[in-house]
Write an enzyme that holds these catalytic residues in place. Structure first.
Site, PDB file in Angstrom:
ATOM      1  N   SER A   1       0.839  -1.189   0.000  1.00  0.00           N
ATOM      2  CA  SER A   1       0.000   0.000   0.000  1.00  0.00           C
ATOM      3  C   SER A   1       0.882   1.250   0.000  1.00  0.00           C
ATOM      4  O   SER A   1       2.026   1.232  -0.474  1.00  0.00           O
ATOM      5  CB  SER A   1      -0.909  -0.045   1.232  1.00  0.00           C
TER       6      SER A   1
ATOM      7  N   TYR B   1      -3.790   7.736  -7.534  1.00  0.00           N
ATOM      8  CA  TYR B   1      -2.994   6.617  -7.009  1.00  0.00           C
ATOM      9  C   TYR B   1      -3.430   6.299  -5.578  1.00  0.00           C
ATOM     10  O   TYR B   1      -3.631   5.129  -5.218  1.00  0.00           O
ATOM     11  CB  TYR B   1      -1.530   7.038  -7.067  1.00  0.00           C
TER      12      TYR B   1
ATOM     13  N   LYS C   1      -4.925   2.839  -3.882  1.00  0.00           N
ATOM     14  CA  LYS C   1      -4.314   2.144  -2.736  1.00  0.00           C
ATOM     15  C   LYS C   1      -5.304   2.034  -1.566  1.00  0.00           C
ATOM     16  O   LYS C   1      -5.276   1.061  -0.809  1.00  0.00           O
ATOM     17  CB  LYS C   1      -3.039   2.865  -2.290  1.00  0.00           C
TER      18      LYS C   1
HETATM   19  N1  LIG Z   1       8.755   4.133  -3.874  1.00  0.00           N
HETATM   20  C1  LIG Z   1       7.987   4.669  -2.909  1.00  0.00           C
HETATM   21  O1  LIG Z   1       8.312   5.722  -2.325  1.00  0.00           O
HETATM   22  C2  LIG Z   1       6.720   3.964  -2.499  1.00  0.00           C
HETATM   23  C3  LIG Z   1       5.997   4.499  -1.410  1.00  0.00           C
HETATM   24  C4  LIG Z   1       4.827   3.871  -0.998  1.00  0.00           C
HETATM   25  C5  LIG Z   1       4.412   2.716  -1.665  1.00  0.00           C
HETATM   26  N2  LIG Z   1       5.120   2.222  -2.710  1.00  0.00           N
HETATM   27  C6  LIG Z   1       4.654   0.979  -3.338  1.00  0.00           C
HETATM   28  O2  LIG Z   1       5.706   0.033  -3.318  1.00  0.00           O
HETATM   29  C7  LIG Z   1       5.517  -0.902  -4.394  1.00  0.00           C
HETATM   30  C8  LIG Z   1       6.806  -1.083  -5.148  1.00  0.00           C
HETATM   31  O3  LIG Z   1       7.124   0.144  -5.785  1.00  0.00           O
HETATM   32  P1  LIG Z   1       8.625   0.569  -6.104  1.00  0.00           P
HETATM   33  O4  LIG Z   1       8.753   1.951  -5.614  1.00  0.00           O
HETATM   34  O5  LIG Z   1       9.577  -0.499  -5.660  1.00  0.00           O
HETATM   35  O6  LIG Z   1       8.560   0.646  -7.711  1.00  0.00           O
HETATM   36  P2  LIG Z   1       9.600   0.289  -8.865  1.00  0.00           P
HETATM   37  O7  LIG Z   1      10.998   0.212  -8.384  1.00  0.00           O
HETATM   38  O8  LIG Z   1       9.277   1.228  -9.979  1.00  0.00           O
HETATM   39  O9  LIG Z   1       9.160  -1.205  -9.264  1.00  0.00           O
HETATM   40  C9  LIG Z   1       7.888  -1.478  -9.779  1.00  0.00           C
HETATM   41  C10 LIG Z   1       7.883  -2.919 -10.277  1.00  0.00           C
HETATM   42  O10 LIG Z   1       6.572  -3.247 -10.753  1.00  0.00           O
HETATM   43  C11 LIG Z   1       6.665  -3.719 -12.121  1.00  0.00           C
HETATM   44  N3  LIG Z   1       5.396  -3.413 -12.751  1.00  0.00           N
HETATM   45  C12 LIG Z   1       4.820  -2.197 -12.915  1.00  0.00           C
HETATM   46  N4  LIG Z   1       3.645  -2.331 -13.553  1.00  0.00           N
HETATM   47  C13 LIG Z   1       3.459  -3.656 -13.766  1.00  0.00           C
HETATM   48  C14 LIG Z   1       2.435  -4.419 -14.366  1.00  0.00           C
HETATM   49  N5  LIG Z   1       1.346  -3.840 -14.879  1.00  0.00           N
HETATM   50  N6  LIG Z   1       2.564  -5.771 -14.408  1.00  0.00           N
HETATM   51  C15 LIG Z   1       3.651  -6.361 -13.892  1.00  0.00           C
HETATM   52  N7  LIG Z   1       4.660  -5.694 -13.298  1.00  0.00           N
HETATM   53  C16 LIG Z   1       4.562  -4.359 -13.251  1.00  0.00           C
HETATM   54  C17 LIG Z   1       7.911  -3.006 -12.662  1.00  0.00           C
HETATM   55  O11 LIG Z   1       8.499  -3.633 -13.772  1.00  0.00           O
HETATM   56  P3  LIG Z   1       8.018  -3.333 -15.295  1.00  0.00           P
HETATM   57  O12 LIG Z   1       7.910  -1.847 -15.426  1.00  0.00           O
HETATM   58  O13 LIG Z   1       9.061  -3.946 -16.164  1.00  0.00           O
HETATM   59  O14 LIG Z   1       6.698  -4.012 -15.432  1.00  0.00           O
HETATM   60  C18 LIG Z   1       8.829  -3.140 -11.449  1.00  0.00           C
HETATM   61  O15 LIG Z   1       9.337  -4.452 -11.365  1.00  0.00           O
HETATM   62  C19 LIG Z   1       4.344  -0.346  -5.223  1.00  0.00           C
HETATM   63  O16 LIG Z   1       3.158  -1.006  -4.869  1.00  0.00           O
HETATM   64  C20 LIG Z   1       4.274   1.105  -4.805  1.00  0.00           C
HETATM   65  O17 LIG Z   1       2.985   1.649  -4.984  1.00  0.00           O
HETATM   66  C21 LIG Z   1       6.271   2.814  -3.140  1.00  0.00           C
END
Ligand SMILES: NC(=O)c1ccc[n+]([C@@H]2O[C@H](COP(=O)([O-])OP(=O)(O)OC[C@H]3O[C@@H](n4cnc5c(N)ncnc54)[C@H](OP(=O)(O)O)[C@@H]3O)[C@@H](O)[C@H]2O)c1
Length: 231
Positions: A138, A152, A156
């Site tokens: 989330s 977004y 969530k």
């Molecule tokens: N980064 C933050 O500050 C933050 C804060 C709060 C929550 N979150 C949550 O943490 C989680 C991980 O995010 P992250 O920051 O680690 O992002 P990230 O580094 O950009 O990684 C996202 C991953 O999801 C894959 N992906 C995206 N769309 C997809 C789809 N439709 N089908 C299959 N794979 C898909 C991407 O690969 P491809 O593009 O190759 O598909 C990548 O492997 C997410 O749920 C995000 O909302 C992140």
């Protein structure tokens, strides 16, 4: 060996979680759309001795979700589903007045509909697991009114509610919605390209997720920083 399906495992939090679970003896089914980075992530996890199936595809594709669960079945079942793949709805984020409705639909499709679809597909195997669990990744944007994070955040919030009801409906499982906190990832950079404040690396929140799996608290919503501190 326990088996986990992790979506969005080619980079960021998903990849860090995959490596940490592999190091703890989990076998893995990993997903992301881009085959190259996914293969690299799979090789890194396999380096810890895990059996790893890396299946490129989009989580919004029902056939792909079925393939993920079928691959896990071949590894022995499904003990954990981590719904981590996520869409922002607009890159960079924009205020609700300008949010393209197609972007909002995409965020709902990836973050909510696909997450439930994968759980539905995996539920028979999760129920057979001695310690079945679902982690819905989330965000604090689900609960706080941050400008530009509305589409977004709404997706969530919907994911959180699905997780809460699933936890009530499936008392034999653990279902946790986890807010990981800000992390320096491609998703964050795409959301807010002008933000140059340093953010923690995704690996820094992995211990909080491992703690959940070790301690198996009741189903519910939690934030990684509080978990890591034992609050
Ligand atoms: N980064 C933050 O500050 C933050 C804060 C709060 C929550 N979150 C949550 O943490 C989680 C991980 O995010 P992250 O920051 O680690 O992002 P990230 O580094 O950009 O990684 C996202 C991953 O999801 C894959 N992906 C995206 N769309 C997809 C789809 N439709 N089908 C299959 N794979 C898909 C991407 O690969 P491809 O593009 O190759 O598909 C990548 O492997 C997410 O749920 C995000 O909302 C992140």
């Amino acid at each position: 060996m326990p088996v986990a399906i992790i979506t969005g495992a080619s980079k960021g939090l998903g990849r860090a979680l995959a490596e940490a679970l592999a190091a703890r003896g989990w076998d893995l089914v990993l997903d992301a759309r881009g085959a190259g980075p996914l293969e690299q992530a799979a090789e890194a996890a396999a380096g810890h001795g895990a059996r790893v199936e890396a299946l490129p595809g989009d989580v919004t594709d029902a056939g792909h979700r079925a393939e993920l669960v079928a691959a896990a079945r071949k590894l022995g079942g499904v003990d954990l589903v981590v719904s981590n793949a996520s869409a922002l709805g607009a890159e960079p984020l924009v205020r609700l007045a300008e949010l393209p409705l197609a972007g909002l639909r995409r965020a709902l499709e990836v973050n909510v509909v696909a997450a439930l679809g994968l759980v539905q597909e995996a539920l028979p195997l999760l129920r057979e697991s001695p310690a079945g669990a679902v982690v819905a990744v989330s965000s604090d944007a689900a609960a706080e009114a941050y400008e530009t994070w509305g589409g977004y955040g709404a997706s969530k919030a919907a994911l959180d509610q699905l997780a809460a009801v699933l936890g009530a409906e499936e008392p034999g499982l653990r279902v946790w919605a986890v807010d990981p906190g800000d992390m320096a990832t491609d998703l964050y950079a795409a959301a807010v390209p002008d933000d140059d404040e340093p953010r923690p690396a995704p690996g820094s929140v992995v211990p909080a997720f491992l703690r959940l799996l070790d301690e198996r608290p009741a189903s519910g919503r939690c934030a990684a920083p509080a978990l890591a501190e034992g609050r």
